[in-house]
Scaffold this motif. Sequence first.
Motif, short mmCIF file in Angstrom:
data_model
loop_
_atom_site.label_atom_id
_atom_site.label_comp_id
_atom_site.label_asym_id
_atom_site.label_seq_id
_atom_site.Cartn_x
_atom_site.Cartn_y
_atom_site.Cartn_z
N ARG A 207 6.02 -27.34 -13.97
CA ARG A 207 4.59 -27.34 -14.27
C ARG A 207 4.06 -25.91 -14.41
O ARG A 207 4.57 -24.99 -13.74
N PRO A 208 3.01 -25.71 -15.20
CA PRO A 208 2.46 -24.36 -15.38
C PRO A 208 1.95 -23.74 -14.09
O PRO A 208 2.03 -22.53 -13.90
N ALA A 229 9.06 -19.10 -11.14
CA ALA A 229 8.73 -18.10 -10.11
C ALA A 229 7.28 -17.65 -10.26
O ALA A 229 6.54 -17.53 -9.27
N CYS A 230 6.85 -17.41 -11.49
CA CYS A 230 5.45 -17.02 -11.73
C CYS A 230 4.51 -18.15 -11.33
O CYS A 230 3.46 -17.91 -10.71
N ALA A 231 4.88 -19.39 -11.65
CA ALA A 231 4.03 -20.55 -11.34
C ALA A 231 3.91 -20.78 -9.84
O ALA A 231 2.97 -21.45 -9.39
N PRO A 251 9.52 -19.52 -21.17
CA PRO A 251 8.74 -20.72 -21.47
C PRO A 251 7.66 -20.97 -20.43
O PRO A 251 7.73 -21.91 -19.63
N ALA A 252 6.63 -20.13 -20.44
CA ALA A 252 5.63 -20.14 -19.37
C ALA A 252 4.24 -20.37 -19.93
O ALA A 252 4.01 -20.44 -21.13
N SER A 253 3.29 -20.45 -19.00
CA SER A 253 1.87 -20.57 -19.32
C SER A 253 1.15 -19.32 -18.82
O SER A 253 1.62 -18.63 -17.91
N VAL A 254 -0.01 -19.06 -19.42
CA VAL A 254 -0.83 -17.95 -18.92
C VAL A 254 -1.54 -18.31 -17.62
O VAL A 254 -2.15 -17.44 -16.99
N ARG A 260 -4.68 -17.18 -10.98
CA ARG A 260 -4.29 -16.67 -9.66
C ARG A 260 -4.16 -15.15 -9.62
O ARG A 260 -3.84 -14.57 -8.59
N GLY A 261 -4.38 -14.50 -10.74
CA GLY A 261 -4.28 -13.05 -10.76
C GLY A 261 -2.88 -12.53 -10.52
O GLY A 261 -2.69 -11.41 -10.03
N VAL A 262 -1.88 -13.34 -10.86
CA VAL A 262 -0.48 -12.92 -10.70
C VAL A 262 -0.16 -11.84 -11.73
O VAL A 262 -0.61 -11.90 -12.88
#
Length: 327
Positions: A207-208, A229-231, A251-254, A260-262
């Motif tokens: 999930r994003p 990892a980003c999610a 294959p990620a989302s913004v 979350r300011g990641v």
Amino acid sequence: MFSAILIEKGHAGQTATVTNLDEAALPDGDVTIDVEYSTLNYKDGLAITAKSPVVRKFPMVPGIDLAGVVTDSTHADWKKGDLVVLNGWGVGETHWGGLSQRARLNGDWLVPLPSVFTSRQAMAIGTAGYTASLCVDALLNHGVRPEQGEVLVTGATGGVGSVAVALLAKAGFKVAAATGKATEAEYLRRLGAATVIDRSELGSAGRPMQKERWAGVVDSVGSHTLANACAQTRYGGAVAACGLAQGMDFPASVAPFILRGVSLLGVDSVMAPAGPRLAAWDRLARDLGVQALDVIAEEIALADAIAAADRFLDGKVRGRIVVDVNR
């Protein structure tokens, strides 16, 4: 004469052999080095096996790392007898590299061998460990701190991952190590991992936005692993990305970045300028005990490096491979 692995390209394709060469064959450069140790890295494995077009110029001596002694120099910073280390700068791709008993290089590419390390220990670190140190510096410079929570290291049994686990643990972080090798859990705990997770938790499409888990991440894997990892990174956390073992795609989302300011911190070790290089080696000298190097490193002879390249690419290597080019 000196021995080196020489990659050549002919009508039948690309070949790699251990060859005796005359010093006159060395490329241009203002520093000549008697190489004591080199390493085998992922990029070297690709170059030797021709599984990726890493080599840009033929013939080529592979080896993106070396440590040795200056024998001749016209460069202002280096003199005969200096102990030096090289990582990156396109060596082994466009300029003859370290899997050789002798090298001639641009003196601007060199850093001094830290006094706490032998040449062998520096190559047990190599580009992989130096990259890991750049990643840790990136997280700390961004403001990630141990009290903010657990940090994740992906590809943890690899060269980058192994050193990253050790450095982050030394810096006071609780480290979660992700690996596909369940049998290596004890190895990772010896390096300082508090928990070990299966890489399958991260390796497929997710999930994003997912449950917040990590204050920071060191990722050498890319693809779905980096996206997950980003999610899973906590609000205001950071992910240091330096590799593509799973793939170059992302294959990620913004969503993690804008909700979350990641922060996604790109880490390049090949062309990094002198300041970050020296800071990374300072951290390694200060925080990476030689006991960890004994755990991480496997040593082989120059003649064994060609066969070891296939083993490396097949994922059958733990930690680092050090190459004694003089045996």
